[in-house]
Design a protein around this motif. Sequence first.
Motif, PDB file in Angstrom:
ATOM      1  N   GLN A   1       8.806   8.976  12.427  1.00 28.76           N
ATOM      2  CA  GLN A   1       8.497   8.176  11.244  1.00 28.76           C
ATOM      3  C   GLN A   1       9.791   7.746  10.554  1.00 28.76           C
ATOM      4  O   GLN A   1      10.853   8.358  10.747  1.00 28.76           O
ATOM      5  N   VAL A   2       9.674   6.716   9.751  1.00 26.79           N
ATOM      6  CA  VAL A   2      10.808   6.190   8.998  1.00 26.79           C
ATOM      7  C   VAL A   2      10.936   6.976   7.707  1.00 26.79           C
ATOM      8  O   VAL A   2       9.976   7.107   6.940  1.00 26.79           O
ATOM      9  N   ILE A   3      12.120   7.522   7.475  1.00 29.84           N
ATOM     10  CA  ILE A   3      12.376   8.237   6.220  1.00 29.84           C
ATOM     11  C   ILE A   3      13.346   7.480   5.315  1.00 29.84           C
ATOM     12  O   ILE A   3      13.460   7.783   4.134  1.00 29.84           O
ATOM     13  N   ASN A   4      14.044   6.480   5.872  1.00 31.09           N
ATOM     14  CA  ASN A   4      14.942   5.637   5.082  1.00 31.09           C
ATOM     15  C   ASN A   4      14.683   4.184   5.471  1.00 31.09           C
ATOM     16  O   ASN A   4      15.231   3.684   6.455  1.00 31.09           O
TER      17      ASN A   4
ATOM     18  N   PRO B   1       5.145   2.023  -3.645  1.00 30.01           N
ATOM     19  CA  PRO B   1       3.911   1.227  -3.465  1.00 30.01           C
ATOM     20  C   PRO B   1       3.372   0.670  -4.776  1.00 30.01           C
ATOM     21  O   PRO B   1       3.830   1.044  -5.848  1.00 30.01           O
ATOM     22  N   GLY B   2       2.407  -0.247  -4.666  1.00 28.75           N
ATOM     23  CA  GLY B   2       1.809  -0.864  -5.825  1.00 28.75           C
ATOM     24  C   GLY B   2       2.119  -2.353  -5.882  1.00 28.75           C
ATOM     25  O   GLY B   2       2.413  -2.990  -4.877  1.00 28.75           O
TER      26      GLY B   2
ATOM     27  N   ARG C   1       8.460  -5.641   5.110  1.00 32.33           N
ATOM     28  CA  ARG C   1       7.583  -4.477   5.042  1.00 32.33           C
ATOM     29  C   ARG C   1       7.988  -3.444   6.106  1.00 32.33           C
ATOM     30  O   ARG C   1       8.254  -3.803   7.253  1.00 32.33           O
ATOM     31  N   VAL C   2       7.991  -2.179   5.706  1.00 33.88           N
ATOM     32  CA  VAL C   2       8.311  -1.072   6.616  1.00 33.88           C
ATOM     33  C   VAL C   2       7.209  -0.031   6.503  1.00 33.88           C
ATOM     34  O   VAL C   2       6.906   0.445   5.397  1.00 33.88           O
ATOM     35  N   ASP C   3       6.618   0.325   7.659  1.00 30.85           N
ATOM     36  CA  ASP C   3       5.557   1.320   7.697  1.00 30.85           C
ATOM     37  C   ASP C   3       6.175   2.718   7.676  1.00 30.85           C
ATOM     38  O   ASP C   3       7.035   3.044   8.503  1.00 30.85           O
ATOM     39  N   MET C   4       5.713   3.560   6.746  1.00 29.19           N
ATOM     40  CA  MET C   4       6.272   4.896   6.581  1.00 29.19           C
ATOM     41  C   MET C   4       5.424   5.978   7.254  1.00 29.19           C
ATOM     42  O   MET C   4       5.758   7.158   7.182  1.00 29.19           O
TER      43      MET C   4
ATOM     44  N   PRO D   1       0.826  -1.225   0.000  1.00 34.99           N
ATOM     45  CA  PRO D   1       0.000   0.000   0.000  1.00 34.99           C
ATOM     46  C   PRO D   1       0.852   1.264   0.000  1.00 34.99           C
ATOM     47  O   PRO D   1       2.087   1.216   0.141  1.00 34.99           O
ATOM     48  N   GLU D   2       0.172   2.379  -0.126  1.00 32.91           N
ATOM     49  CA  GLU D   2       0.864   3.666  -0.263  1.00 32.91           C
ATOM     50  C   GLU D   2       1.718   4.003   0.949  1.00 32.91           C
ATOM     51  O   GLU D   2       2.772   4.643   0.824  1.00 32.91           O
TER      52      GLU D   2
END
Length: 266
Positions: free
Chosen positions: A96-99, A50-51, A64-67, A31-32
Amino acid sequence: MSGVTFFLLACLAVLAFIALMILLSAIKIVPEYERGVIFRLGRLMGPRGPGIFFVIPIFERMVRVDMRVITMDVPVQEVITLDNVTIKVNAVLYFQVINPNWAVTKVMDYIRATMQIAQTTLRSVVGQVELDELLAQREKINQKLQQIIDEQTEPWGIKVTIVEVKDVELPQNMQRAMARQAEAEREKRAKLIHADGELQASRTLAEAAKVLASEPVTLQLRYLQTLTEIATEKNSTIIFPLPIDTLKAFVTPSNPVNNDVRHSAD
């Protein structure tokens, strides 16, 4: 249909089912708000999404990493301030995760690691300030916390956006002492205001006395005005001060002739 043919058809069906499962496992949908970090034979290949995309089964693995911004409550910490006051303080942390590559490869659990950093930083920063500064300059403390935590989590690909001190719990004896201090401050301001009012009233009365002294008749007019104001109260006892000047007309001087006769008789 011979048994060999049936066996071959069964094998083909099993192989087709396995191929279908492998094909379905190769299809990934992200997801986005997430990214899929790909590892190929253990080597980092980078994030995808995403996609929809494909991964090579067996050879590639996705993490998977939640942004999205993560909200975390920092548990209550017992801290001794710079002026030796024991308090309990908690906070809330937004990051939040930026990298995603760094968040996966440079730390085992970036959420737990960020939590531990936030707890130790909260105890350290609050222990370096006095209680009055903590209560009065909350915004300054929040900015310092955010800066320190962000610097320590930056190598993990984490961006700390907000740190807010939520609650400061004081001991009962300290609460009573602060209440007495606030009450004393209010009494001090009240006395200063009262003294300033007395000073202004004395100056006004001094100016009024000068005006009354220049014209003595104004004092009598003031007496009459006062009597008019208090005469409306039927249960009032009116004491009318009589000026000495009004009695001069009734005082007669001594007879100079009688004085001369008395002296000659002597």
